[in-house]
Design an enzyme around this catalytic site. Structure first.
Site, mmCIF file in Angstrom:
data_model
loop_
_atom_site.group_PDB
_atom_site.id
_atom_site.type_symbol
_atom_site.label_atom_id
_atom_site.label_comp_id
_atom_site.label_asym_id
_atom_site.label_seq_id
_atom_site.Cartn_x
_atom_site.Cartn_y
_atom_site.Cartn_z
ATOM 1 C CD GLU A 3 57.160 13.958 12.391
ATOM 2 O OE1 GLU A 3 58.262 13.774 11.856
ATOM 3 O OE2 GLU A 3 56.728 15.094 12.665
ATOM 4 C CE1 TYR B 108 62.377 13.934 14.080
ATOM 5 C CE2 TYR B 108 61.031 12.449 12.743
ATOM 6 C CZ TYR B 108 61.350 13.730 13.172
ATOM 7 O OH TYR B 108 60.625 14.781 12.728
ATOM 8 C CG ASP C 181 65.320 16.492 12.390
ATOM 9 O OD1 ASP C 181 65.989 17.339 13.044
ATOM 10 O OD2 ASP C 181 64.442 16.814 11.574
#
Ligand code: SF4
Length: 351
Positions: A33, A116, A134
């Protein structure tokens, strides 16, 4: 909510085979990520693989040599994110006995893990029912539900987060649903050319039914950055510098700087400057003490490009300075409030 199962079905048939989708290891998911915040999937994949090979466990990352880690990170930019990864790996290894936090709220306490990333790790690794929001998710939801709010505002962020949370309640599996909506935004409901004709939720999509796909999501344009060119004449005499307080309604009000000539274009040669006669006479009495120094400072809506010309006046100088200017010793200057640009110049030149 027919949208959610439709999306999950679509995902089963269309998902890309990506290495981080084969793991529930929170450390690996975290790495993927953070890397994907820096770059697109195709470019991010080799970085992910290199990191996993070099540092297979969070303990390996915690023990990593920082220079080596930054070298692996090279090309991704935002080096502070790599440093945060390193620090958080150390924290988890040393302070949490190597046990990765398992809930959204505990993940948020980690340095460098924002809402996030926390949602992604919590749902992908631990199946927590928390939605990721997102850019892809904003786009899909804005189009699907015809949301007109400007996504750069706090109000809109709350609207989207609330909607995403409601939708998540209908998901079979939080991990799959989160992956699905992001993947759907990445390859089906794309920013410029959404594939509406082959879209499984076409008949429920407000944007499609009203022809608004290209207008949604609404995103206010940033005000353009204004370029400004500052030419600073730094008069020096007996180890003192001529400075003044900025009193105009402009940037840096009440801070101190040097004699300033603002020009419409960049300049780096002293002879190109069109100075008022009095300042020209003053400058004429001195000598340029060094090659001009260039510096830049980015403000919220302005980019200031400055050139500093250091001019040494003779010890015998007894003339007057332009209105508002006074001589200050270095000790006095250190106590004056100054813009960062000026502080940096002083440190680099006289520090
Ligand atoms: S119909 Fe088009 S705009 Fe609507 S969700 Fe599908 S791809 Fe996106």
């Amino acid at each position: 909510m027919v949208f959610v199962p439709s999306l999950e079905r679509w995902y089963e048939h269309h998902k890309r085979d990506l290495p981080w989708r084969h793991t529930r290891n929170p450390y690996h998911i975290w790495l993927s990520e953070v890397i994907l915040q820096q770059t697109r999937v195709a470019q991010g994949k080799p970085y992910y693989e290199r990191f996993i090979t070099a540092y297979p466990t969070i303990q390996d990352l915690a023990r990593a040599d920082e220079r080596e880690l930054l070298r692996l990170w090279q090309g991704l930019g935002y080096y502070s994110r790599a440093r945060n990864l390193h620090q958080t790996a150390r924290y988890i290894t040393d302070q949490l006995a190597g046990k990765f936090p398992e809930t959204y709220h505990d993940l948020l306490k980690m340095k460098g893990i924002g809402v996030y990333t926390a949602a992604a790790i919590a749902s992908f690794a631990f199946s927590e029912r928390v939605p990721v929001v997102d850019g892809n998710v904003y786009r899909v939801l804005a189009r699907m539900f015809g949301i007109e709010e400007d996504i750069t505002t706090t109000g809109a962020r709350k609207t989207f987060a609330a909607l995403a949370t409601r939708l998540m309640q209908h998901a079979n599996d939080p991990a799959t649903y989160n992956q699905a909506i992001m993947e759907f935004g990445a390859i089906q409901c794309t920013p410029v050319a959404p594939d509406c004709l082959l879209c499984p939720v076409q008949q429920q999509c407000v944007a499609y039914l009203t022809g608004q796909q290209h207008r949604l999501p609404v995103k206010a344009k940033k005000a353009p950055v204004r370029e400004r060119f500052f030419q600073y004449l730094v008069f020096r005499n007996n180890n003192q510098l001529a400075m003044r307080e900025r009193t105009d309604r402009d940037v840096w009000q009440n801070l101190y700087d040097f004699y300033l000539l603002e020009t419409d274009e960049p300049k780096t040669a002293f002879r190109e400057l069109l100075l008022p006669d009095t300042v020209n006479e003053l400058a004429f009495q001195g000598v340029l003490a060094s090659v001009p120094t260039e510096a830049m400072q980015l403000l919220s809506h302005q980019r200031i490009r400055a050139v500093f010309y250091l001019i040494d006046l003779p010890d015998t100088f007894s003339g007057s300075l332009p209105t508002g200017f006074k001589w200050y010793s270095m000790a006095e200057i250190s106590h004056l409030p100054k813009p960062v640009l000026i502080t940096n110049y002083l440190e680099n030149t006289f520090g």
